[in-house]
Design a protein around this motif. Structure first.
Motif, PDB file in Angstrom:
ATOM      1  N   LEU A 166       7.842 -13.668  -7.480  1.00 26.16           N
ATOM      2  CA  LEU A 166       7.813 -13.616  -8.868  1.00 26.16           C
ATOM      3  C   LEU A 166       6.502 -14.013  -9.522  1.00 26.16           C
ATOM      4  O   LEU A 166       6.118 -13.434 -10.730  1.00 26.16           O
ATOM      5  N   LEU A 167       5.895 -14.937  -8.934  1.00 28.88           N
ATOM      6  CA  LEU A 167       4.533 -15.552  -9.194  1.00 28.88           C
ATOM      7  C   LEU A 167       3.501 -14.363  -9.128  1.00 28.88           C
ATOM      8  O   LEU A 167       2.685 -13.806 -10.099  1.00 28.88           O
ATOM      9  N   TYR A 168       3.734 -13.781  -8.136  1.00 26.63           N
ATOM     10  CA  TYR A 168       2.786 -12.732  -7.858  1.00 26.63           C
ATOM     11  C   TYR A 168       2.891 -11.506  -8.753  1.00 26.63           C
ATOM     12  O   TYR A 168       2.093 -10.808  -9.103  1.00 26.63           O
ATOM     13  N   LEU A 169       4.267 -11.091  -8.970  1.00 25.02           N
ATOM     14  CA  LEU A 169       4.804 -10.295  -9.725  1.00 25.02           C
ATOM     15  C   LEU A 169       4.103 -10.157 -11.206  1.00 25.02           C
ATOM     16  O   LEU A 169       3.557  -9.209 -11.734  1.00 25.02           O
ATOM     17  N   SER A 170       4.502 -11.529 -11.638  1.00 26.06           N
ATOM     18  CA  SER A 170       3.810 -11.621 -12.914  1.00 26.06           C
ATOM     19  C   SER A 170       2.126 -11.516 -12.980  1.00 26.06           C
ATOM     20  O   SER A 170       1.652 -11.063 -14.066  1.00 26.06           O
ATOM     21  N   ALA A 171       1.492 -11.879 -12.051  1.00 28.18           N
ATOM     22  CA  ALA A 171       0.115 -11.650 -12.073  1.00 28.18           C
ATOM     23  C   ALA A 171      -0.287 -10.124 -11.952  1.00 28.18           C
ATOM     24  O   ALA A 171      -1.039  -9.554 -12.546  1.00 28.18           O
ATOM     25  N   MET A 172       0.592  -9.489 -11.083  1.00 24.15           N
ATOM     26  CA  MET A 172       0.476  -8.096 -10.859  1.00 24.15           C
ATOM     27  C   MET A 172       0.530  -6.953 -11.862  1.00 24.15           C
ATOM     28  O   MET A 172      -0.122  -6.088 -12.207  1.00 24.15           O
ATOM     29  N   GLN A 173       1.514  -7.527 -12.940  1.00 26.72           N
ATOM     30  CA  GLN A 173       1.930  -6.911 -14.359  1.00 26.72           C
ATOM     31  C   GLN A 173       0.579  -7.000 -15.219  1.00 26.72           C
ATOM     32  O   GLN A 173       0.613  -6.229 -16.128  1.00 26.72           O
ATOM     33  N   THR A 174      -0.359  -7.622 -14.876  1.00 22.63           N
ATOM     34  CA  THR A 174      -1.490  -7.813 -15.875  1.00 22.63           C
ATOM     35  C   THR A 174      -2.542  -6.786 -15.291  1.00 22.63           C
ATOM     36  O   THR A 174      -3.652  -6.567 -16.158  1.00 22.63           O
ATOM     37  N   ILE A 175      -2.591  -6.330 -14.264  1.00 20.85           N
ATOM     38  CA  ILE A 175      -3.292  -5.162 -13.798  1.00 20.85           C
ATOM     39  C   ILE A 175      -3.253  -3.853 -14.325  1.00 20.85           C
ATOM     40  O   ILE A 175      -1.989  -3.368 -14.315  1.00 20.85           O
ATOM     41  N   PRO A 176      -4.136  -3.261 -15.042  1.00 25.64           N
ATOM     42  CA  PRO A 176      -3.955  -1.834 -15.879  1.00 25.64           C
ATOM     43  C   PRO A 176      -3.553  -0.958 -14.734  1.00 25.64           C
ATOM     44  O   PRO A 176      -3.976  -0.800 -13.704  1.00 25.64           O
ATOM     45  N   ARG A 177      -2.508  -0.067 -15.066  1.00 26.32           N
ATOM     46  CA  ARG A 177      -2.126   0.902 -14.377  1.00 26.32           C
ATOM     47  C   ARG A 177      -2.933   1.986 -14.034  1.00 26.32           C
ATOM     48  O   ARG A 177      -2.936   2.850 -12.991  1.00 26.32           O
ATOM     49  N   ASP A 178      -3.996   2.238 -14.836  1.00 27.36           N
ATOM     50  CA  ASP A 178      -4.908   3.172 -14.614  1.00 27.36           C
ATOM     51  C   ASP A 178      -6.015   2.958 -13.404  1.00 27.36           C
ATOM     52  O   ASP A 178      -6.410   3.975 -12.748  1.00 27.36           O
ATOM     53  N   ILE A 179      -6.093   1.697 -13.182  1.00 22.72           N
ATOM     54  CA  ILE A 179      -6.767   1.438 -11.957  1.00 22.72           C
ATOM     55  C   ILE A 179      -6.203   1.986 -10.587  1.00 22.72           C
ATOM     56  O   ILE A 179      -6.766   2.648  -9.668  1.00 22.72           O
ATOM     57  N   TYR A 180      -5.018   1.874 -10.635  1.00 20.42           N
ATOM     58  CA  TYR A 180      -3.890   2.309  -9.499  1.00 20.42           C
ATOM     59  C   TYR A 180      -3.985   3.756  -9.617  1.00 20.42           C
ATOM     60  O   TYR A 180      -4.033   4.608  -8.469  1.00 20.42           O
TER      61      TYR A 180
END
Length: 292
Positions: A166-180
């Protein structure tokens, strides 16, 4: 007025944090035995010198690092993979995320006692699962180092994988989807996205979990304590097969009543944790492509 408002924190920290730390350091330099107060006196570095030739200390240190490696490395790797999966659009996404916290909020003693049944020699679930895959001879999970380490590491991983995920998930959600989306157009697979995009961009959180896992893993106490048939002995098995440093400190201080030597062990453990945490931080930062 600002100093008055923040004073309660510093007063409480001085009483319950700073004073015990300093007092423990003083005790480590004395021959303080509860069963023979007459021996109390200045010992200097004698308690620390004794650690260098103490077989029990080195055995406990070896066990601690063995369990630490078997728990921390798979724990953080699986947490990262779980978080990456939960960061995708899934049905019942909220339910999966909430369920990740169930092991964490389960009382540690209760979950450990359940795992004692799972790792039972004759009727344990673990041996039954292994028998399904063709292993006929049941494993005595308390009979040797490796099997006891695996049992304890399994308990630790079960409890902390979801929390770290969940700690990793909260950080991942700050990454813009455009990059993926851009990387997918360039032909990047999900595996490459995880290691080339996600991990470098959540590196501060990864380092945070590495440090926390290092501190917790090297202070492991409850799981190995309850694995023993006689937990009060804090012996970690008949021959100390899984006795950790924290268990040995408890045994020396409150079973053998040698507080001076136990305090020296606790300071040695503190220095070991600091060194390992710094090394893990540097290695994680380098693997993640960090420059600091």
């Amino acid at each position: 007025m600002p100093y008055v408002l923040i004073a309660p924190f510093f007063i409480l920290f001085a009483i319950f944090g700073l004073f015990p730390l300093i007092f423990n350091g003083v005790v480590a330099l004395r021959t303080w035995r509860l069963d023979d107060p007459a021996q109390d006196g200045w010992a200097g570095m004698a308690n620390f010198s004794k650690l260098l030739t103490d077989e029990d200390f080195w055995n406990a240190l070896y066990n601690t690092f063995g369990i630490f490696v078997l728990s921390t490395v798979p724990q953080l790797f699986l947490a990262l993979c779980v978080a990456f999966l939960l960061n995708r659009r899934l049905r019942g996404q909220t339910w999966f995320r909430v369920s990740m916290l169930l092991p964490y909020i389960t009382p540690l003693t209760a979950s450990t006692l359940v795992f004692l049944v799972v790792f039972g020699r004759d009727y344990g679930v673990a041996n039954w699962v292994l028998s399904v895959f063709g292993m006929d001879d049941p494993i005595d999970w308390r009979a040797g180092k490796l099997q006891s380490w695996v049992a304890i590491a399994t308990m630790v991983n079960w409890k902390w994988i979801g929390y770290n995920a969940l700690l990793y998930l909260s950080a991942m959600q700050t990454i813009p989807r455009d990059i993926y989306e851009a990387s997918a157009l360039d032909g990047a697979t999900s595996w490459k996205q995880l290691w080339r995009i996600t991990v470098p961009m959540i590196l501060p959180v990864v380092i945070f979990t590495v440090v926390l896992s290092t501190i917790g893993g090297l202070q492991l106490f409850t799981e190995p304590m309850l694995l023993d048939a006689n937990p009060a002995s804090a012996s970690g098995g008949s021959n100390g097969e899984w006795q950790t440093i924290a268990q040995l400190i408890y045994k020396v201080g409150w079973k053998n009543l040698n507080l001076g030597y136990a305090a020296a062990m606790s300071w040695a453990l503190f220095l070991i944790i600091v060194i390992v945490a710094v090394v893990n931080t540097l290695v994680t930062n380098r693997l993640g492509g960090g420059k600091r």
